[in-house]
Design a protein around this motif. Structure first.
Motif, mmCIF file in Angstrom:
data_model
loop_
_atom_site.group_PDB
_atom_site.id
_atom_site.type_symbol
_atom_site.label_atom_id
_atom_site.label_comp_id
_atom_site.label_asym_id
_atom_site.label_seq_id
_atom_site.Cartn_x
_atom_site.Cartn_y
_atom_site.Cartn_z
ATOM 1 N N GLU A 81 0.194 -0.915 -0.161
ATOM 2 C CA GLU A 81 0.278 0.119 0.065
ATOM 3 C C GLU A 81 1.140 1.335 -0.074
ATOM 4 O O GLU A 81 0.870 2.120 -0.920
ATOM 5 C CB GLU A 81 -1.125 0.001 0.909
ATOM 6 N N HIS A 82 2.081 1.831 0.389
ATOM 7 C CA HIS A 82 3.534 2.131 0.836
ATOM 8 C C HIS A 82 3.067 2.439 -1.114
ATOM 9 O O HIS A 82 3.453 3.819 -1.357
ATOM 10 C CB HIS A 82 3.995 2.027 1.352
ATOM 11 N N ARG A 228 7.096 5.617 13.451
ATOM 12 C CA ARG A 228 8.112 5.573 12.973
ATOM 13 C C ARG A 228 9.279 4.766 13.828
ATOM 14 O O ARG A 228 8.850 4.097 14.832
ATOM 15 C CB ARG A 228 8.535 7.389 13.197
ATOM 16 N N ILE A 229 10.401 5.062 12.897
ATOM 17 C CA ILE A 229 11.217 4.010 13.631
ATOM 18 C C ILE A 229 12.173 4.660 14.279
ATOM 19 O O ILE A 229 12.448 5.384 14.158
ATOM 20 C CB ILE A 229 12.525 2.868 12.569
ATOM 21 N N ALA A 238 11.813 7.831 9.173
ATOM 22 C CA ALA A 238 11.040 7.524 8.874
ATOM 23 C C ALA A 238 10.496 5.764 8.455
ATOM 24 O O ALA A 238 12.462 5.826 7.731
ATOM 25 C CB ALA A 238 10.449 8.366 7.513
ATOM 26 N N VAL A 239 10.029 4.923 8.243
ATOM 27 C CA VAL A 239 10.219 3.433 7.813
ATOM 28 C C VAL A 239 10.764 3.165 6.491
ATOM 29 O O VAL A 239 11.734 2.349 6.374
ATOM 30 C CB VAL A 239 8.806 2.302 7.842
ATOM 31 N N GLU A 240 10.702 4.243 5.505
ATOM 32 C CA GLU A 240 10.990 4.145 4.412
ATOM 33 C C GLU A 240 13.101 4.824 4.309
ATOM 34 O O GLU A 240 13.413 4.422 3.352
ATOM 35 C CB GLU A 240 10.522 5.171 3.546
ATOM 36 N N GLN A 357 9.685 -5.029 5.339
ATOM 37 C CA GLN A 357 9.364 -5.651 3.874
ATOM 38 C C GLN A 357 9.667 -4.048 3.036
ATOM 39 O O GLN A 357 9.195 -3.374 3.738
ATOM 40 C CB GLN A 357 8.177 -5.930 4.038
ATOM 41 N N SER A 358 10.062 -4.731 1.946
ATOM 42 C CA SER A 358 9.786 -3.281 1.578
ATOM 43 C C SER A 358 9.993 -4.369 -0.480
ATOM 44 O O SER A 358 10.674 -5.766 -0.397
ATOM 45 C CB SER A 358 11.894 -2.464 0.940
#
Lengths: 431, 152, 88
Positions: A81-82, A228-229, A238-240, A357-358
């Motif tokens: 979804e991201h 957030r991490i 941010a996770v990304e 996961q990415s």
């Protein structure tokens, strides 16, 4: 007469049983090496995901772990979804949180009652615990069943949930079906409170470790699917941005990957990290239960993770009841998702820690690249550090006692290893 | 009370999926009083599936104990039967559940385990031909046993 | 350590085959490395040197075929294809 060398054709397979091994070496009475190896199934699944349709990710990743399939599914759907540039709210978000509560309950209870508690009581396994503390084990089994039932109602099946899809759920559970779970969840909340109190009475080895804790942090809630991490050393990203701040590296003698923070090194995810970084996000009543159990606002003793897990189990029952009380069926039960040619990232809080996961999805909707970093590989370097401390202190112990202490220390962090191979293959070399 | 047939194993691990596949064959021919379930991955959840049944027929895959594809039948003593430990990556949930249930005194009186002997437990591997060929027979034996249990 | 244990198992097989064929020194070892065995040829050599030290296989010349097929039935493991035996 010289004899020529000759070639013998064989064609045999080398095999190993079990999937975890620990190697400890002492030389001249000093600890020289500690190595822990765990076979990492996600590496295989990354390869398997390539060229599959993006919508298949939740089903494929759910097969990685029989104990925490929901965690793999949740990170997968949020990453997809991201990538599609969407964020879901409302009842779909609530249902996902509720589903995750079910997994925290069943996984934490399994860990505490079936794997970890026998260690503190000097018993070899849960079967012996059942003989000496039958009512306690029955309580654990009933709590676990409540978690599994929650997963079954929302996920369609308890074992390998099939109802989760990118964008939401194939079918939303009916309000009445969730309401019907309330009495058992209320019993579970009371049982979880008794669990905290019981675990707090167990004899705890003293060990304070200087961990860098890493977990999600959300503005308003104890973290499950979002946030957030952050870390105890001030990381807040941010996770990304995971790939900019974390890296996986090869360790000598192994092609399994360990993860570290680029700037500093090893870190710890999981219950101790979540609790210590998010104590203020727990409801006041649960904070008080934790204090009464002897916990501070942070906890750096890995053995006390059993008490922290009990507190998180209490939270999961509490949160499940809160969500069910206000639940309205989402309609439709999922949002349509259009794949775009970008990389999506997500991290969620699996029972044993951050699961990142990415995915890079092509415009054709096929997965071009998948990256899965489970809590186990993130914690591995830290678990080895704990083992150094334990082995150093236990140098004078007999090998069997040292093995028991090492196993217990591993089980502090990662039930995945201990349930894959309850009998860890330990090698102690003394020269 | 129903008799429950439990398919034990894991997908995407070669022959370890045999119990699940055999259980899936039986879903096509349902029978009154017999439930067909996929077994949980851990001993605690599996015991919850076992408890309260009139009888249990578990179908699993074993490592060793005969030629690949051969079917072995045992009672609840499988817990004391190490050479037939299933290869599930989460340890032996079935043996654990039976041992735990025995300690708590909550096992049904009728328990039978059928196991097909596997040979390939590779991550992502397919079911090997010898095991695939044995699945219909495994399913048949499990159903016959469940029918007997139901009659009492 | 998955690798270390694979290597240990492999070494048992190598010495077993050598003994079963009249003994002697193992001068060469030919293996096939599964794509998911966690070995690269370099890494396999590292392990082999450690594990063979002091054994009849010390100093053996290695031939490694590296597979890149993760779906191969034996992808997780190592196949011992052949060994070369030389007189002591």
């Amino acid at each position: 007469m010289a004899v020529e060398s000759r070639t013998i054709k064989v064609d045999m397979l080398a095999r190993v049983e079990g999937e975890g091994a620990l190697y400890v070496r002492f030389r001249d009475g000093a600890l020289e090496d500690v190595r822990l190896t765990i076979f990492e199934p996600p590496r295989f699944f990354e390869a398997m995901l390539r060229s599959r349709a993006f919508g298949e990710a939740p089903d494929i990743t759910a097969r990685i772990c029989g104990i925490c399939p929901v965690a793999y599914q949740m990170s997968a759907v949020h990453a997809m979804e991201h990538a599609a540039g969407m964020q879901l709210g409302g009842s779909i978000r609530d249902l996902r949180r509720l589903l995750y509560c079910g997994e925290w309950i069943e996984s934490h209870v399994l860990h505490m009652y079936m794997l970890h508690a026998p260690d503190f009581l000097g018993l070899p396994d849960a079967v012996q615990l059942a003989r000496t503390h039958g009512d306690l084990v029955r309580q654990g089994l009933r709590m676990k069943k409540a978690g599994n039932t929650l997963i079954e109602r929302i996920g369609g099946r308890a074992i390998h949930p099939v109802n989760v899809r990118v964008g939401g759920f194939w079918r939303a559970p009916r309000k009445d079906d969730l309401q019907a779970l309330v009495p058992e969840l209320q019993w579970g909340r009371d049982a979880a409170l008794r669990t905290v109190q019981f675990m707090a009475t167990l004899p705890m080895p003293e060990l304070e470790q200087d961990y860098e804790f890493v977990s999600l942090r959300h503005p308003g809630e104890y973290p499950l699917n979002e946030g957030r991490i952050v870390s105890s050393a001030g990381l807040d990203i941010a996770v990304e941005d995971w790939p900019q701040h974390f890296e996986e590296f090869q360790v000598r003698h192994s092609s399994a990957l360990h993860a570290r923070i680029k700037a500093r090194g090893s870190y710890l995810t999981g219950p101790l990290a979540r609790y210590s970084l998010n104590f203020d996000r727990l409801p006041a009543e649960i904070q008080q239960v934790a204090r009464d159990a002897g916990l501070g606002t942070t906890c750096r003793n890995p053995f006390k993770s059993i008490v922290v897990r009990a507190v998180e189990t209490l939270y999961a029952f509490d949160e499940a009841l809160r969500i069910i009380a206000t639940y309205e069926e989402p309609s439709p039960s999922f949002a349509p998702v259009e794949p775009r040619n970008v990389t999506g990232h997500a991290a969620t809080e699996a029972p044993r820690g951050l699961l990142y996961q990415s995915y890079t999805v092509g415009g054709d909707g096929l997965i071009a690249d998948a990256h899965i970093v489970p809590p186990t590989s993130q914690n591995q370097a830290t678990i080895e550090r704990d083992l150094w401390s334990v082995a150093q202190e236990g140098q004078a112990m007999a090998d069997a006692d040292l093995q028991a202490r090492c196993e217990m220390s591993i089980r502090n962090h990662d039930p995945c290893i201990s349930c894959a191979t309850h009998f860890l293959d330990l090698t102690v070399e003394r020269t | 009370m129903n008799v429950r047939i439990l398919g034990v194993g894991q997908l995407a691990r070669g022959d370890d999926a045999a119990g699940l596949e055999a259980a899936a064959l039986l879903r096509g021919e349902p029978l009154d009083g017999v439930e067909i379930l996929d077994a949980a991955a851990d001993a605690a959840a599996l015991l919850a599936q076992i408890e309260g049944a009139a009888g249990i027929v578990a179908i699993d895959c074993a490592r060793g104990g005969g030629a690949p594809g051969s079917i072995v039948k045992r009672g609840a003593d499988i817990a004391a039967w190490p050479q037939l430990r299933a290869s599930s990556s989460h340890g032996n949930a079935l043996a654990g559940a039976l041992a735990l249930g025995d300690a708590l005194g909550c096992l049904p009186s009728q328990i039978t385990v059928f196991a097909v002997v596997g040979q390939n437990f590779t991550m992502g591997g397919a079911i090997s031909p010898a095991v695939a060929a044995a699945l219909p027979e495994l399913a048949r034996q499990a159903m016959r046993e469940a029918t007997c249990m139901k009659r009492g | 350590m998955h690798e270390a244990r694979l290597m240990r198992d492999l070494m048992t097989r190598i010495t077993g085959v050598a003994a079963g064929n009249g003994g002697g020194r193992v001068a060469g070892v030919h293996v096939w490395l599964g794509a998911l065995s966690h070995f690269t040829p370099h890494h396999f050599a590292e392990h082999f040197v450690d594990e063979s030290a002091g054994s009849i296989a010390e100093g053996a010349v290695l031939t490694c075929d590296m597979s890149d097929d993760p779906t191969h039935a034996d992808a997780l493991t190592v196949r011992l294809i052949s060994i070369e035996l030389a007189p002591d």
